[in-house]
Design a protein around this motif. Structure first.
Motif, PDB file in Angstrom:
ATOM      1  N   ARG A  94       0.874  -1.317   0.143  1.00 46.20           N
ATOM      2  CA  ARG A  94       0.031  -0.031  -0.059  1.00 46.20           C
ATOM      3  C   ARG A  94       1.077   1.315  -0.018  1.00 46.20           C
ATOM      4  N   GLN A  95       0.636   2.194  -0.998  1.00 46.29           N
ATOM      5  CA  GLN A  95       1.521   3.290  -1.187  1.00 46.29           C
ATOM      6  C   GLN A  95       0.529   4.374  -1.117  1.00 46.29           C
ATOM      7  N   THR A  96       0.972   5.521  -0.319  1.00 43.01           N
ATOM      8  CA  THR A  96       0.360   6.742  -0.369  1.00 43.01           C
ATOM      9  C   THR A  96       1.397   8.016  -0.907  1.00 43.01           C
ATOM     10  N   VAL A  97       0.985   8.799  -1.831  1.00 52.03           N
ATOM     11  CA  VAL A  97       1.688   9.730  -2.186  1.00 52.03           C
ATOM     12  C   VAL A  97       0.860  11.046  -2.067  1.00 52.03           C
ATOM     13  N   ILE A  98       1.608  12.043  -1.383  1.00 48.60           N
ATOM     14  CA  ILE A  98       1.052  13.491  -1.109  1.00 48.60           C
ATOM     15  C   ILE A  98       1.550  14.473  -2.134  1.00 48.60           C
ATOM     16  N   ASP A  99       0.823  15.428  -2.633  1.00 46.16           N
ATOM     17  CA  ASP A  99       1.062  16.527  -3.121  1.00 46.16           C
ATOM     18  C   ASP A  99       0.972  17.897  -2.356  1.00 46.16           C
ATOM     19  N   ARG A 100       2.039  18.469  -1.952  1.00 45.55           N
ATOM     20  CA  ARG A 100       1.990  19.598  -0.957  1.00 45.55           C
ATOM     21  C   ARG A 100       1.587  20.509  -1.693  1.00 45.55           C
ATOM     22  N   GLU A 101       1.458  20.700  -3.037  1.00 42.81           N
ATOM     23  CA  GLU A 101       1.225  22.193  -3.601  1.00 42.81           C
ATOM     24  C   GLU A 101      -0.233  21.734  -3.943  1.00 42.81           C
ATOM     25  N   THR A 102      -0.716  20.980  -4.326  1.00 45.24           N
ATOM     26  CA  THR A 102      -2.014  20.857  -4.685  1.00 45.24           C
ATOM     27  C   THR A 102      -3.041  20.188  -3.422  1.00 45.24           C
ATOM     28  N   LYS A 103      -2.269  19.728  -2.362  1.00 39.11           N
ATOM     29  CA  LYS A 103      -2.984  19.500  -1.061  1.00 39.11           C
ATOM     30  C   LYS A 103      -3.773  18.166  -1.382  1.00 39.11           C
ATOM     31  N   THR A 104      -3.126  17.259  -1.875  1.00 38.35           N
ATOM     32  CA  THR A 104      -3.897  15.734  -2.451  1.00 38.35           C
ATOM     33  C   THR A 104      -3.229  14.747  -2.102  1.00 38.35           C
ATOM     34  N   MET A 105      -3.677  13.686  -2.289  1.00 40.27           N
ATOM     35  CA  MET A 105      -3.126  12.310  -1.982  1.00 40.27           C
ATOM     36  C   MET A 105      -3.701  11.319  -3.117  1.00 40.27           C
ATOM     37  N   THR A 106      -2.522  10.698  -3.544  1.00 45.69           N
ATOM     38  CA  THR A 106      -2.870   9.331  -4.428  1.00 45.69           C
ATOM     39  C   THR A 106      -2.644   8.105  -3.695  1.00 45.69           C
ATOM     40  N   VAL A 107      -3.804   7.317  -3.782  1.00 46.56           N
ATOM     41  CA  VAL A 107      -3.644   5.843  -2.909  1.00 46.56           C
ATOM     42  C   VAL A 107      -3.339   4.924  -3.831  1.00 46.56           C
ATOM     43  N   ARG A 108      -2.260   3.986  -3.804  1.00 44.75           N
ATOM     44  CA  ARG A 108      -2.135   2.918  -4.609  1.00 44.75           C
ATOM     45  C   ARG A 108      -1.845   1.545  -3.974  1.00 44.75           C
ATOM     46  N   TYR A 109      -2.594   0.529  -4.328  1.00 39.82           N
ATOM     47  CA  TYR A 109      -2.804  -0.924  -3.875  1.00 39.82           C
ATOM     48  C   TYR A 109      -2.189  -1.689  -4.929  1.00 39.82           C
ATOM     49  N   ARG A 110      -1.240  -2.439  -4.731  1.00 37.52           N
ATOM     50  CA  ARG A 110      -0.457  -3.454  -5.666  1.00 37.52           C
ATOM     51  C   ARG A 110      -1.143  -4.839  -4.937  1.00 37.52           C
ATOM     52  N   LEU A 111      -1.805  -5.723  -5.757  1.00 36.86           N
ATOM     53  CA  LEU A 111      -2.250  -6.931  -5.177  1.00 36.86           C
ATOM     54  C   LEU A 111      -1.559  -7.958  -5.555  1.00 36.86           C
ATOM     55  N   ALA A 112      -1.674  -9.220  -4.602  1.00 36.89           N
ATOM     56  CA  ALA A 112      -1.262 -10.333  -5.099  1.00 36.89           C
ATOM     57  C   ALA A 112      -2.238 -11.245  -4.959  1.00 36.89           C
TER      58      ALA A 112
END
Length: 643
Positions: free
Chosen positions: A214-232
């Motif tokens: 599970r990976q979360t990436v935040i963008d401090r300029e746009t104040k947003t987050m992208t959530v990524r799930y890599r499944l097995a």
């Protein structure tokens, strides 16, 4: 010799001098020890050592009223608040507590989606000393909180396998995992969604699916987050053989019939959970665990079912409980008096979950015994065989009766909440009433019941409801040859006002009618009565409805009752229940809608909650008290809620 003697004499003088010096030093140390304890700040130093503790209060600055939940979480995580009754010995100790809190509060902010939030602290002298009040401590520890901007989820992406590219989650996936674009980027929903995503795959044939990353990436300029799930996802699978472990006195064939799946069907974790619930609710086991068994070679596909993937065995691990039990009960009401009962139950009579329960009971109005038998999986997996028998001697103001009755029928489960029961009944009755004298009656009937039960507990429900619709046509095969049909609809509903079910609103209603015969033609024990602990509290047992010249109840052909309770839990074991109930019995075959004339009772109940259900004490008064008929109050004691 003279030289040696001189040396010995010198050594003796030195030893004597050393002993004197050691003794003097010891005396000096003993006399100085109280001063040393005070200087070191030891707890034996009296008031001065105690005064060196740093009393303090804690406040939060910078949070708005809308941040109440945030402040509550910070207070719950605060080390300084947790240890406020154990003050530190120095200002440095207080600072260390505050520094640890700042780290914890940072985690709280990030967990709420406030990734730019900051926390700092300051320590100030309080304007007034503590004076016995911890809130007015000698120091003020102030946390200055700047929540910053709230981040929101901008994208949710998933991928299957270690090398597959990330793709945006579709609407079905978003609905299943409980996330949506634009919602606050709080940590807990993102973590919870991981489990929901795994479960979605396990519902679709992948028993060993998991989120590899599970990976979360935040963008401090746009104040947003992208959530990524890599499944097995693991291999696609269908149900294989059931492996039962721990069964000793219960037949394995009976256990296997609880399986909600068919061997060869595509794997679905919901069917595994349903099977576990059914086995647990059978009353035969202390513990039940149902889980898929990892195969040695997950790439080995069952050639007999290529489309369904590999065959996965399912392990059922059981710990059996004792199958026999003995119990006792007691009750009391002012209109009936004391009552006692005892039961013996066997839940595995023939090693396939057959349940036999026998009960003996006695009170001033009723003595007797009954036996109830239930055999599950009778001819169908969703059907049970029922058999009941009863002998009772009843003495009331309304009638005296000696009755032997029997019923045999089938109960079929229509869904998770609906069941239907149908079967013939036989009642052999010897009765005596003021209006009909002595009668011997033989009634044959066909009992039908349709039930719905969505409650969360049989003895203390807090959610859901119950509905029972009964209809029984009777024929007297004796001298009178009378025929009539008795029907009733009763229901109850339970609503939790708060999340912890400390306040539960409970309501009930009952409507009954007898068609096809006059009151005199209906056996007294089959007529409707109302009043008492299981009916309208505040009135005596069977005292509502028509009365004869001696003010004794005679029963009626229809009945109506309603009731409402507010079940409040004061502590974990004590509760109070204000209630109001109304009802009446009518001579007509249907309650007269234009003249219901309900009699109302109200009161207050005390509940003591135990593992087997609440012990109930109710005190009720008749609101519509009738002269020379009703007492000023009634008291009821029993086990379980009133309805």
């Amino acid at each position: 010799m003279s030289f040696s003697a001189a040396r010995l004499a010198l050594a003796a003088r030195l030893l004597s001098a050393g002993l004197v010096v050691f003794a003097a030093g010891a005396v000096s140390c003993l006399s100085a020890s109280p001063v040393s304890a005070q200087q070191s700040g030891g707890t034996d130093g009296g008031a001065k050592g105690e005064a060196e503790r740093i009393d303090y209060s804690v406040t939060f600055d910078g949070l708005a009223e809308t941040d109440a939940d945030l402040e509550e979480e910070m207070r719950a995580q605060s080390l300084a608040l947790d240890l406020i009754d154990d003050p530190p010995r120095s200002a440095a100790g207080l600072r260390r507590r505050a520094e640890r809190d700042v780290e914890r509060f940072g985690q709280v902010l990030r967990g709420a989606g406030l990734y730019d939030g900051t926390v700092r602290f300051s320590i100030e002298e309080a304007e007034t000393p503590r004076d016995g009040n911890r809130e007015g401590g000698a120091r003020r520890l102030i946390y200055h909180v700047d929540p910053g901007a709230l981040y929101v989820i901008e994208a949710i992406e998933t991928a299957e396998g270690p090398d597959a590219p990330m793709t945006p989650a579709d609407e079905g996936t978003l609905a299943a995992i409980g996330l949506d674009i634009g919602q606050p980027a709080a940590a807990q929903p993102v973590i919870t969604a991981e489990g929901a995503l795994t479960r979605r795959y396990r519902m679709r044939g992948h028993p060993f699916a998991e989120v590899a990353r599970r990976q979360t990436v935040i963008d401090r300029e746009t104040k947003t987050m992208t959530v990524r799930y890599r499944l097995a996802p693991g291999p696609l699978a269908h149900f294989g053989a059931m492996r039962i472990e721990g069964a000793e006195r219960v037949e394995q064939a009976f256990i296997a019939r609880h399986a909600a799946w068919s061997e060869g069907a595509r794997y679905d974790i919901r069917l595994v959970e349903e099977t576990q619930r059914d086995l647990a609710s059978s009353g035969l086991f202390e513990s039940v665990a149902v889980s898929p068994v990892a195969v040695d070679d997950p790439n080995a596909v069952d050639q007999s079912s290529q489309d369904e993937g590999i065959a996965v065995p399912v392990r059922v691990e059981l710990v059996e409980r004792a199958h026999r039990s003995l119990g006792f009960g007691a009750s009391y009401s002012t209109s009936v008096g004391p009552g006692v009962s005892a039961f013996w139950e066997h839940r595995n009579l023939f090693q396939s979950g057959e349940r036999l329960r026998t009960t003996l009971s006695a009170s001033p109005i009723e003595r007797g015994g009954e036996a109830n038998f239930r055999k599950p999986f009778f001819r169908r997996d969703d059907q049970a065989l029922l058999a009941d028998g009863e002998i009772k001697d009843t003495t009331t103001d309304a009638f005296d009766e000696l009755r032997a009755s029997a019923f045999i029928g089938v109960e079929r489960r229509l869904s998770d909440v609906w069941t239907v029961t149908l079967g013939p009944t036989l009642d052999l009755i010897e009765q005596e009433t003021d209006d009909t004298g002595n009668d011997q009656i033989a009634l044959v009937g066909m009992r039908g019941n349709l039930r719905r039960d969505s409650t969360d507990s049989p003895l203390n429900p807090t959610r859901g409801g119950r509905l029972d619709i009964s209809l029984t046509p009777y024929t007297d095969i004796g001298a009178t040859a009378s025929e009539f049909v008795s029907g009733a609809v009763s229901g109850s509903r339970y609503l939790s006002i708060d999340a912890d079910s400390r306040f539960v609103l409970a309501g009930r209603a009952r409507l009954g009618a007898i068609l096809g015969a006059e009151r005199r033609e209906i056996p007294a024990g089959k007529r409707f009565y109302a009043g008492g602990g299981g009916s309208v509290r505040g009135y005596g047992y069977q005292r509502l409805g028509p009365l004869d010249g001696d003010l004794d109840p005679v029963g009626g052909r229809s009945v109506m009752e309603v009731g409402l309770e507010l079940r409040t839990r004061i502590t974990e074991t004590i509760g109070l229940v204000p209630f109001i109930e109304g009802g009446n019995v009518y001579s007509e075959d249907l309650p007269p809608v234009d003249e219901l004339d309900l009699l109302w009772g109200a009161g207050l109940g005390l509940r003591y909650y135990t593992d087997i259900g609440p012990v109930r004490l109710d005190v009720a008064i008749p609101i519509n008290k009738r002269r020379n008929i009703d007492d000023s109050y009634q008291i009821y004691v029993s086990l379980g809620q009133a309805f």
